[in-house]
Scaffold this active site. Structure first.
Site, PDB file in Angstrom:
ATOM      1  N   GLU A   1      69.631  10.134  -1.046  1.00 24.62           N
ATOM      2  CA  GLU A   1      68.256  11.280  -0.881  1.00 24.62           C
ATOM      3  C   GLU A   1      66.863  10.100  -0.304  1.00 24.62           C
ATOM      4  O   GLU A   1      66.544  10.881   0.812  1.00 24.62           O
ATOM      5  CB  GLU A   1      68.419  11.736  -1.863  1.00 24.62           C
ATOM      6  CG  GLU A   1      67.793  12.988  -0.618  1.00 24.62           C
ATOM      7  CD  GLU A   1      66.998  13.961  -3.346  1.00 24.62           C
ATOM      8  OE1 GLU A   1      67.665  14.218  -3.522  1.00 24.62           O
ATOM      9  OE2 GLU A   1      65.185  13.929  -2.719  1.00 24.62           O
TER      10      GLU A   1
ATOM     11  N   SER B   1      76.603   9.571  -9.968  1.00 21.96           N
ATOM     12  CA  SER B   1      76.161  10.616 -10.270  1.00 21.96           C
ATOM     13  C   SER B   1      74.604  10.534 -10.993  1.00 21.96           C
ATOM     14  O   SER B   1      74.904  10.381 -11.646  1.00 21.96           O
ATOM     15  CB  SER B   1      76.550  12.149 -10.354  1.00 21.96           C
ATOM     16  OG  SER B   1      75.686  13.193 -10.614  1.00 21.96           O
TER      17      SER B   1
ATOM     18  N   HIS C   1      72.405  15.256   0.426  1.00 19.47           N
ATOM     19  CA  HIS C   1      71.458  14.898   0.477  1.00 19.47           C
ATOM     20  C   HIS C   1      70.258  14.408   1.515  1.00 19.47           C
ATOM     21  O   HIS C   1      69.423  14.266   1.734  1.00 19.47           O
ATOM     22  CB  HIS C   1      71.597  13.372   0.306  1.00 19.47           C
ATOM     23  CG  HIS C   1      72.539  13.027  -1.013  1.00 19.47           C
ATOM     24  ND1 HIS C   1      72.111  12.796  -2.284  1.00 19.47           N
ATOM     25  CD2 HIS C   1      73.845  12.288  -1.763  1.00 19.47           C
ATOM     26  CE1 HIS C   1      72.823  12.933  -3.404  1.00 19.47           C
ATOM     27  NE2 HIS C   1      73.578  12.419  -2.441  1.00 19.47           N
TER      28      HIS C   1
HETATM   29  S1  SF4 Z   1      69.492  19.613  -7.383  1.00 15.92           S
HETATM   30 FE1  SF4 Z   1      69.644  18.507  -5.228  1.00 15.92          FE
HETATM   31  S2  SF4 Z   1      70.279  19.641  -3.520  1.00 15.92           S
HETATM   32 FE2  SF4 Z   1      70.707  21.176  -6.029  1.00 15.92          FE
HETATM   33  S3  SF4 Z   1      69.274  22.500  -5.369  1.00 15.92           S
HETATM   34 FE3  SF4 Z   1      68.429  20.869  -5.961  1.00 15.92          FE
HETATM   35  S4  SF4 Z   1      67.753  19.750  -4.039  1.00 15.92           S
HETATM   36 FE4  SF4 Z   1      68.997  20.650  -3.461  1.00 15.92          FE
END
Ligand code: SF4
Length: 284
Positions: free
Chosen positions: A126, A221, A74
């Site tokens: 994030e 999540s 994140h």
């Molecule tokens: S979902 Fe988030 S952690 Fe996964 S590849 Fe994409 S940006 Fe990266």
């Protein structure tokens, strides 16, 4: 017997798999305490597994000198990194490169005089990391949020938009449609991660053809919760679970086609164990 299909794109994404690999490597090499800053991923089973390997979860970057501190996929703001480094902590930065790119864009927009808006979930790690890279950045999650900023005079004439990587295109569209009514100059960077949109599309495709959908991933999540919402639009019998033990045989009564998808923090072994468990509960 029912057919069981796994969505074409499902489970752990590049950034999370990379972070997990980095923390396991760091744990094997560490000659002192090792911790992740916050749970590495939104998957309690993986976090428990790391704890068994000696990786604890820290809430503060100022750990005792010599501690190895892993920054999760994140990412964090620059001040957090500085605090850790000043405390003499060994930092292993496992920020996903795609998130790092969002940080750079947000920073550049801010330097260019734009009011930076981050389309995403307020309080999500994030998003907090991204706003910390752009002075005065605001989080918006709906057209109403944009209206509130416009009415309070906080929007400014030049607005730059970045997006939490796990958001949907629909959410970005809702926010930008409202922004167009209020801004003179608008720069939009669609920073939604392909891993997310591909999982969302594959989940929708499979849900359309399934009698029951099982969505695997941490209840904390965000991207797994989005997947479950998308699936429920097409398949009313959608169930969000964290692990195989939560499956109930009654969910599958009369089902011919069972679909499975999983969030970006779900490792392949968890998907396989759910698949095996469904085969067992649906066996004639
Ligand atoms: S979902 Fe988030 S952690 Fe996964 S590849 Fe994409 S940006 Fe990266």
């Amino acid at each position: 017997m029912a057919t069981i299909s796994i969505a074409q794109e499902a489970g752990m994404c590049f950034g999370v798999a990379r972070a997990l690999k980095m923390v396991r490597k760091a744990a094997a090499a560490a000659d002192g305490p090792i911790a992740t800053l916050g749970p590495l991923i939104h998957n309690p089973q993986v976090v428990d597994d790391l704890a068994r390997q000696g990786v604890s979860v820290a809430t503060d970057p100022r750990q005792p000198q010599g501690t190895t501190l892993v920054i999760r996929a994140h990412g964090v703001g620059p001040d957090t990194l500085k605090e850790a480094q000043e405390a003499g902590v060994k930092v292993v930065d496992a920020t996903c490169p795609y998130v790092t790119k969002v940080h750079h864009i947000a920073g550049q927009l801010s330097h260019g005089g734009y009011t930076v808006l981050v389309v995403g979930e307020r309080g999500h790690a994030e998003v907090e990391g991204t706003i910390a890279h752009a002075s005065g950045a605001q989080v918006v999650n709906s057209a109403q949020d944009v209206q509130a900023l416009a009415h309070s005079g906080e929007l400014g004439r030049k607005v730059g938009v970045v997006v939490q990587t796990t958001q949907t295109v629909e959410k970005l569209t809702e926010v930008t449609a409202e922004l167009l009514r209020h801004c003179i100059e608008l720069r939009i960077y669609n920073t939604i991660c392909e891993a997310t949109s591909k999982r969302q599309q594959a989940a929708a495709d499979l849900a359309k053809k399934s009698d029951v959908m099982i969505v695997i991933g941490g209840r904390n999540s965000a991207n797994t919760t989005h997947l479950a919402e998308i699936c429920a639009n097409f398949c009313p019998k959608t169930y969000h679970i964290e692990q195989a033990g939560e499956l109930q045989s009654t969910w599958f009564a009369g089902a011919d086609r069972i679909g499975i998808t999983a969030g970006a923090s779900t490792p392949p072994e968890q998907i396989q164990s759910v698949c095996d468990a469904i085969e067992t509960v649906t066996a004639p």
